[in-house]
Write a protein that holds these residues in place. Structure first.
Motif, PDB file in Angstrom:
ATOM      1  N   TYR A 149       0.840  -1.204   0.000  1.00 27.50           N
ATOM      2  CA  TYR A 149       0.000   0.000   0.000  1.00 27.50           C
ATOM      3  C   TYR A 149       0.876   1.255   0.000  1.00 27.50           C
ATOM      4  N   GLN A 150       1.908   1.270   0.854  1.00 32.56           N
ATOM      5  CA  GLN A 150       2.761   2.453   0.953  1.00 32.56           C
ATOM      6  C   GLN A 150       3.546   2.680  -0.334  1.00 32.56           C
ATOM      7  N   VAL A 151       4.033   1.597  -0.936  1.00 35.75           N
ATOM      8  CA  VAL A 151       4.755   1.719  -2.209  1.00 35.75           C
ATOM      9  C   VAL A 151       3.841   2.298  -3.280  1.00 35.75           C
ATOM     10  N   ARG A 152       2.589   1.845  -3.291  1.00 32.52           N
ATOM     11  CA  ARG A 152       1.642   2.363  -4.280  1.00 32.52           C
ATOM     12  C   ARG A 152       1.391   3.854  -4.074  1.00 32.52           C
ATOM     13  N   VAL A 153       1.207   4.256  -2.819  1.00 29.20           N
ATOM     14  CA  VAL A 153       0.971   5.670  -2.526  1.00 29.20           C
ATOM     15  C   VAL A 153       2.186   6.509  -2.916  1.00 29.20           C
ATOM     16  N   ASP A 154       3.383   6.018  -2.626  1.00 27.88           N
ATOM     17  CA  ASP A 154       4.603   6.753  -2.986  1.00 27.88           C
ATOM     18  C   ASP A 154       4.711   6.925  -4.500  1.00 27.88           C
ATOM     19  N   ARG A 155       4.307   5.899  -5.241  1.00 28.00           N
ATOM     20  CA  ARG A 155       4.328   6.007  -6.707  1.00 28.00           C
ATOM     21  C   ARG A 155       3.312   7.040  -7.188  1.00 28.00           C
ATOM     22  N   VAL A 156       2.138   7.051  -6.563  1.00 24.59           N
ATOM     23  CA  VAL A 156       1.117   8.038  -6.934  1.00 24.59           C
ATOM     24  C   VAL A 156       1.617   9.451  -6.651  1.00 24.59           C
ATOM     25  N   VAL A 157       2.321   9.633  -5.540  1.00 25.04           N
ATOM     26  CA  VAL A 157       2.882  10.947  -5.207  1.00 25.04           C
ATOM     27  C   VAL A 157       3.819  11.422  -6.314  1.00 25.04           C
ATOM     28  N   GLU A 158       4.685  10.538  -6.787  1.00 22.86           N
ATOM     29  CA  GLU A 158       5.617  10.919  -7.849  1.00 22.86           C
ATOM     30  C   GLU A 158       4.882  11.222  -9.151  1.00 22.86           C
ATOM     31  N   VAL A 159       3.850  10.443  -9.446  1.00 18.64           N
ATOM     32  CA  VAL A 159       3.067  10.688 -10.666  1.00 18.64           C
ATOM     33  C   VAL A 159       2.369  12.042 -10.580  1.00 18.64           C
ATOM     34  N   ILE A 160       1.807  12.360  -9.416  1.00 14.19           N
ATOM     35  CA  ILE A 160       1.128  13.647  -9.244  1.00 14.19           C
ATOM     36  C   ILE A 160       2.120  14.797  -9.363  1.00 14.19           C
ATOM     37  N   ARG A 161       3.299  14.618  -8.812  1.00 14.06           N
ATOM     38  CA  ARG A 161       4.327  15.654  -8.932  1.00 14.06           C
ATOM     39  C   ARG A 161       4.646  15.920 -10.410  1.00 14.06           C
ATOM     40  N   GLU A 162       4.770  14.829 -11.182  1.00 10.51           N
ATOM     41  CA  GLU A 162       5.033  14.977 -12.618  1.00 10.51           C
ATOM     42  C   GLU A 162       3.842  15.608 -13.334  1.00 10.51           C
ATOM     43  N   ASP A 163       2.631  15.227 -12.932  1.00 11.33           N
ATOM     44  CA  ASP A 163       1.428  15.802 -13.549  1.00 11.33           C
ATOM     45  C   ASP A 163       1.358  17.309 -13.326  1.00 11.33           C
ATOM     46  N   LEU A 164       1.688  17.754 -12.119  1.00  7.90           N
ATOM     47  CA  LEU A 164       1.656  19.184 -11.829  1.00  7.90           C
ATOM     48  C   LEU A 164       2.697  19.936 -12.654  1.00  7.90           C
ATOM     49  N   HIS A 165       3.877  19.350 -12.798  1.00  4.33           N
ATOM     50  CA  HIS A 165       4.900  19.978 -13.640  1.00  4.33           C
ATOM     51  C   HIS A 165       4.427  20.047 -15.096  1.00  4.33           C
ATOM     52  N   ARG A 166       3.804  18.964 -15.560  1.00  2.00           N
ATOM     53  CA  ARG A 166       3.327  18.930 -16.944  1.00  2.00           C
ATOM     54  C   ARG A 166       2.208  19.955 -17.150  1.00  2.00           C
ATOM     55  N   GLU A 167       1.287  20.028 -16.189  1.00  2.00           N
ATOM     56  CA  GLU A 167       0.193  20.992 -16.289  1.00  2.00           C
ATOM     57  C   GLU A 167       0.728  22.418 -16.241  1.00  2.00           C
ATOM     58  N   SER A 168       1.706  22.639 -15.376  1.00  2.00           N
ATOM     59  CA  SER A 168       2.299  23.968 -15.265  1.00  2.00           C
ATOM     60  C   SER A 168       3.007  24.365 -16.556  1.00  2.00           C
ATOM     61  N   THR A 169       3.688  23.406 -17.169  1.00  2.00           N
ATOM     62  CA  THR A 169       4.347  23.675 -18.451  1.00  2.00           C
ATOM     63  C   THR A 169       3.321  23.997 -19.530  1.00  2.00           C
ATOM     64  N   GLY A 170       2.194  23.284 -19.508  1.00  2.00           N
ATOM     65  CA  GLY A 170       1.135  23.558 -20.479  1.00  2.00           C
ATOM     66  C   GLY A 170       0.567  24.957 -20.324  1.00  2.00           C
TER      67      GLY A 170
END
Length: 304
Positions: free
Chosen positions: A32-53
């Motif tokens: 469960y914790q590994v999955r949440v940590d992966r989601v955190v990294e994906v969200i961080r990348e999503d925010l960077h991508r959205e900000s770049t857009g």
């Protein structure tokens, strides 16, 4: 003797069940914790991508403004007949680019056109452009005023020069429950944003995000995002928001209860079976012994 036999059967079974339960809980909690940590990294990348857009959309507006003679006449030359064009420009551009907020400031930080709040023109925000420029290395959130109230936006800025004067475009997209739900991607994941003066959550059951930063029965991951707070009567300030990803361990607890139930049923069944086997084995041993004793008694009586 029968009780001792039952205890000897149940103790190894209990130790095995406890060991299996603990190992299952440990491994699933880690998953469960590994999955949440992966989601955190994906969200961080999503925010960077959205900000770049957002930066790209603002960049396209910048290119258009550099070649817009009507904007030049209104903003630089001060031609009165083009005043309404200037006031309405941000609103039209905001709708065309799909942004939720857009404003244009002059070199003094004065808002000369606002798409999300038309009557905001003339208000001074001299520190906003500098604060956004300082946060260009990553996503930044901005409290945005509208006639209906404030909302939070993921914002970027872009400066340009026309006729020797500097202007700044500030644009962004709304950060609301729907935005956080898109970041979560999964209903089992809850994304919350906690900051001074407010909070949001992707969970439809929560009106606002909980102020608690820890969850005893959940896997949690988080990172910090800067928030620029602005207001008509308060000075601009930059605070840190906590973007938190949570996944409840309720399914794991349900599984544990089911395992406990099955263990209890198995233990009772094993105990009853062991007692029945012990009784059966005892009867098999006792009957020949009783018959042998009776034969011995009969033999002694015959000799007498």
């Amino acid at each position: 003797m029968l009780l001792a036999f039952g205890v000897m059967v149940l103790i190894p079974l209990a130790l095995l069940a406890i060991g299996l339960r603990q190992e299952m809980t440990r491994r699933l909690s880690e998953e469960y914790q590994v999955r949440v940590d992966r989601v955190v990294e994906v969200i961080r990348e999503d925010l960077h991508r959205e900000s770049t857009g957002i930066s790209q959309r603002i960049g396209s507006l910048k290119s258009a403004l550099l070649n817009d003679n009507r904007f030049r006449l209104a903003a630089v030359a001060g031609v009165e007949s083009e005043r309404n064009y200037l006031l309405d420009y941000a609103g039209e551009a905001m709708r065309l680019t799909g942004l939720s907020m857009l404003q244009i400031q002059d070199s003094d930080g004065r808002i000369i056109s606002s798409g999300h709040f038309r009557n905001e023109h003339g208000r001074l925000e001299p520190a906003l452009a500098a604060a956004l420029a300082d946060a260009r290395s990553g996503p930044v959130l901005l409290t945005t005023r509208t006639p209906a109230g404030d909302f939070l936006s993921l914002a970027r800025s872009e400066s340009f020069r026309i006729g020797g004067r500097t202007f700044t475009l500030v644009g962004g997209v709304a950060v609301d429950k729907a935005f956080l739900a898109r970041l979560a991607r999964d209903r089992a994941i809850t994304v919350s944003l906690l900051y001074l003066g407010g909070g949001l959550s992707s969970d439809p059951a929560e009106e606002t995000a909980s102020t608690e930063t820890g969850h005893a029965d959940a896997a949690v991951g988080a990172f910090q995002v800067p928030v620029i707070r602005t207001g008509a009567e308060t000075p601009l300030e930059v605070v840190q928001a906590r973007l938190q990803v949570t996944q409840s361990l309720a399914p794991l607890r349900t599984l544990q209860r089911r395992v406990d139930s099955w263990f209890l049923i198995t233990a009772v069944g094993t105990g009853v079976t062991a007692l029945l086997l012990a009784l059966w084995q005892s009867s098999r041993i006792s009957r020949p012994l009783a018959a042998l004793a009776q034969s011995g008694c009969a033999l002694r009586r015959g000799r007498d």
